[in-house]
Structure formats: C-alpha cells, structure tokens
Write a protein that holds these residues in place. Structure first.
Motif, PDB file in Angstrom:
ATOM      1  N   SER A  29     -28.236   4.456  17.189  1.00  0.00           N
ATOM      2  CA  SER A  29     -27.316   3.772  18.097  1.00  0.00           C
ATOM      3  C   SER A  29     -27.699   2.302  18.224  1.00  0.00           C
ATOM      4  O   SER A  29     -28.860   1.933  18.090  1.00  0.00           O
ATOM      5  CB  SER A  29     -27.298   4.438  19.472  1.00  0.00           C
ATOM      6  N   THR A  36     -26.873  -1.022  20.838  1.00  0.00           N
ATOM      7  CA  THR A  36     -26.281  -1.485  22.094  1.00  0.00           C
ATOM      8  C   THR A  36     -26.701  -2.931  22.340  1.00  0.00           C
ATOM      9  O   THR A  36     -27.771  -3.355  21.909  1.00  0.00           O
ATOM     10  CB  THR A  36     -26.709  -0.612  23.295  1.00  0.00           C
ATOM     11  N   GLN A  37     -25.828  -3.648  23.034  1.00  0.00           N
ATOM     12  CA  GLN A  37     -26.136  -5.012  23.415  1.00  0.00           C
ATOM     13  C   GLN A  37     -26.200  -5.072  24.924  1.00  0.00           C
ATOM     14  O   GLN A  37     -25.298  -4.610  25.622  1.00  0.00           O
ATOM     15  CB  GLN A  37     -25.068  -5.983  22.904  1.00  0.00           C
ATOM     16  N   ASP A  38     -27.294  -5.632  25.437  1.00  0.00           N
ATOM     17  CA  ASP A  38     -27.475  -5.826  26.871  1.00  0.00           C
ATOM     18  C   ASP A  38     -27.731  -7.316  27.074  1.00  0.00           C
ATOM     19  O   ASP A  38     -28.843  -7.796  26.845  1.00  0.00           O
ATOM     20  CB  ASP A  38     -28.644  -4.978  27.377  1.00  0.00           C
TER      21      ASP A  38
END
Length: 76
Positions: free
Chosen positions: A11, A13-15
């Motif tokens: 996976s 994801t961008q935070d």
C-alpha cells in the motif's frame, strides 16, 4: 516442497508531505521477529537516511503478519 499461495499486501499513502510505502505478508507460526542478522534492514535504513535524514524504515511482526514500512519526505 511446494508452497501455498502467498498473501502479500502493498500500500501507498500520502500524509501531508510524507509518502508511506507498506508491505505486509503472513508470518509463519513461531516465526521470530528477525530470523537473520538484520544486516539488510540496517543497510536499507542507512541508505534511506543518506537520501534524506527524515526518511525511515520500520519492520517487524504485527500480530500474525510481518510488516515493513518506508516513510519518505516528498520535499528535498
């Protein structure tokens, strides 16, 4: 000896300004958190830090899965 199918999950994801890349796979019953010497993970951490001081790599057992997560700043 034939093995059954593997369950590998990947996976992204961008935070905010950080990209997280996470890879998980089942850990066999009785698997130790680090069956080897850990040299490969240590080298990967060092190389990430050379790329960016805030980059990181965490790896270990979480429940019945082995999880490796790389966090990379999106700004240089």
């Amino acid at each position: 000896m034939p093995r059954g199918p593997s369950d590998i999950t990947l996976s992204f994801t961008q935070d905010g300004e950080t990209l997280s890349i996470r890879v998980t796979n089942p850990a066999g019953a009785g698997a130790t958190p680090n069956p080897g010497t850990g040299l490969g993970l240590a080298n990967a951490r060092d190389r990430l830090r050379l790329m960016h001081p805030a980059a990181s790599l965490q790896a270990g057992l979480q429940g019945d899965r082995f999880v490796a997560e790389v966090r990379l700043p999106l700004t240089m």
